[in-house]
Motif scaffolding. Structure first.
Motif, mmCIF file in Angstrom:
data_model
loop_
_atom_site.group_PDB
_atom_site.id
_atom_site.type_symbol
_atom_site.label_atom_id
_atom_site.label_comp_id
_atom_site.label_asym_id
_atom_site.label_seq_id
_atom_site.Cartn_x
_atom_site.Cartn_y
_atom_site.Cartn_z
ATOM 1 N N ILE A 110 37.612 35.881 -38.647
ATOM 2 C CA ILE A 110 36.326 35.271 -38.292
ATOM 3 C C ILE A 110 35.983 34.189 -39.302
ATOM 4 N N HIS A 111 36.031 34.543 -40.581
ATOM 5 C CA HIS A 111 35.666 33.590 -41.629
ATOM 6 C C HIS A 111 36.864 32.785 -42.126
ATOM 7 N N ARG A 112 38.069 33.154 -41.636
ATOM 8 C CA ARG A 112 39.304 32.416 -41.901
ATOM 9 C C ARG A 112 39.650 32.377 -43.388
ATOM 10 N N ASN A 113 39.596 33.541 -44.060
ATOM 11 C CA ASN A 113 40.003 33.585 -45.453
ATOM 12 C C ASN A 113 40.813 34.843 -45.723
ATOM 13 N N CYS A 114 41.522 34.844 -46.846
ATOM 14 C CA CYS A 114 42.329 36.003 -47.240
ATOM 15 C C CYS A 114 42.612 35.948 -48.734
ATOM 16 N N GLU A 115 42.999 37.103 -49.258
ATOM 17 C CA GLU A 115 43.376 37.217 -50.660
ATOM 18 C C GLU A 115 44.894 37.144 -50.773
ATOM 19 N N ILE A 116 45.370 36.526 -51.836
ATOM 20 C CA ILE A 116 46.804 36.489 -52.118
ATOM 21 C C ILE A 116 47.077 37.256 -53.403
ATOM 22 N N GLN A 117 48.188 37.983 -53.411
ATOM 23 C CA GLN A 117 48.640 38.715 -54.586
ATOM 24 C C GLN A 117 50.134 38.468 -54.742
ATOM 25 N N VAL A 118 50.579 38.324 -55.977
ATOM 26 C CA VAL A 118 52.003 38.098 -56.212
ATOM 27 C C VAL A 118 52.428 38.830 -57.477
ATOM 28 N N VAL A 119 53.638 39.352 -57.460
ATOM 29 C CA VAL A 119 54.217 39.956 -58.662
ATOM 30 C C VAL A 119 55.731 39.756 -58.613
ATOM 31 N N VAL A 120 56.278 39.413 -59.764
ATOM 32 C CA VAL A 120 57.716 39.252 -59.911
ATOM 33 C C VAL A 120 58.176 40.282 -60.942
ATOM 34 N N THR A 121 59.297 40.927 -60.672
ATOM 35 C CA THR A 121 59.811 41.936 -61.589
ATOM 36 C C THR A 121 60.220 41.299 -62.911
ATOM 37 N N GLU A 122 60.233 42.128 -63.935
ATOM 38 C CA GLU A 122 60.547 41.672 -65.295
ATOM 39 C C GLU A 122 61.878 40.924 -65.351
ATOM 40 N N LYS A 123 62.863 41.397 -64.617
ATOM 41 C CA LYS A 123 64.205 40.805 -64.610
ATOM 42 C C LYS A 123 64.190 39.335 -64.177
ATOM 43 N N PHE A 124 63.210 38.952 -63.350
ATOM 44 C CA PHE A 124 63.197 37.601 -62.783
ATOM 45 C C PHE A 124 62.048 36.738 -63.311
ATOM 46 N N LYS A 125 61.398 37.179 -64.368
ATOM 47 C CA LYS A 125 60.333 36.376 -64.978
ATOM 48 C C LYS A 125 60.909 35.092 -65.557
ATOM 49 N N GLY A 126 60.113 34.038 -65.539
ATOM 50 C CA GLY A 126 60.514 32.786 -66.150
ATOM 51 C C GLY A 126 61.329 31.868 -65.257
ATOM 52 N N LEU A 127 61.504 32.245 -63.992
ATOM 53 C CA LEU A 127 62.281 31.411 -63.065
ATOM 54 C C LEU A 127 61.401 30.658 -62.069
ATOM 55 N N SER A 128 60.086 30.683 -62.282
ATOM 56 C CA SER A 128 59.104 30.040 -61.394
ATOM 57 C C SER A 128 59.058 30.652 -60.000
#
Length: 171
Positions: free
Chosen positions: A74-92
């Motif tokens: 109705i209001h056309r919005n949403c929340e975004i969440q993101v997580v990258v595992t420790e092994k893949f940190k630093g790769l953007s």
């Protein structure tokens, strides 16, 4: 990097993330969830129109998740969440996944706004979100309780008309 919908086969990897204190503290959530509970939630939400959950892969390895939740048609919005595992940190990967999924929210789901909550002490994430065009819309004092203390949070959002289409041209 590849983004694809979450499948049942991914639940063991998601379970590991959901039970890591350091990771879940950034989502302001308790790091406690049984695999059975996660499987039950998956079955219950598989056809839920109020969320979209995606897996981030790097060279066919599970690298993290990115989610659109609280989809409000109705209001056309949403929340975004993101997580990258420790092994893949630093790769953007988190940044690139955000670009792809925010574009999906605007171009496919026709959302007007995508928002998020972020711990004010998570300077790296705040920097990335600002770089992507998210703006601080609010400051929530002692809004979340994690790791034995109340944490302040920014409420940040980006509107469809503000979204830089050039960011997503590479995807």
């Amino acid at each position: 990097m590849n983004i694809r919908p979450l499948e049942k086969k991914d639940l063991r990897d998601v379970h590991k993330i959901n039970n890591e204190l350091k990771i879940m503290s950034y989502w302001f959530e308790e790091p406690y969830q049984s695999l059975s509970e996660l499987e039950s939630l998956y079955e219950r939400h598989i056809r839920d129109e109020s969320e979209r959950r995606f897996v981030i892969e790097e060279n066919d390895d599970f690298a993290g998740i990115v989610e659109l939740v609280e989809l409000d048609y109705i209001h056309r919005n949403c929340e975004i969440q993101v997580v990258v595992t420790e092994k893949f940190k630093g790769l953007s990967l988190a940044e690139n996944a955000m670009i792809e999924i925010v574009s999906y929210a605007f171009d496919i789901l026709n959302m007007h706004k995508v928002y998020l909550y972020v711990d004010i002490d998570n300077k790296k994430a705040v920097h990335i979100y600002k770089k992507l065009g998210f703006k601080e819309e609010g400051y929530l004092r002692e809004h979340f309780y994690t790791m034995g203390e109340y944490k302040d949070s920014y409420f940040m959002g980006v509107l469809k008309r503000e979204w830089n289409r050039e960011l997503s041209d590479d995807f």
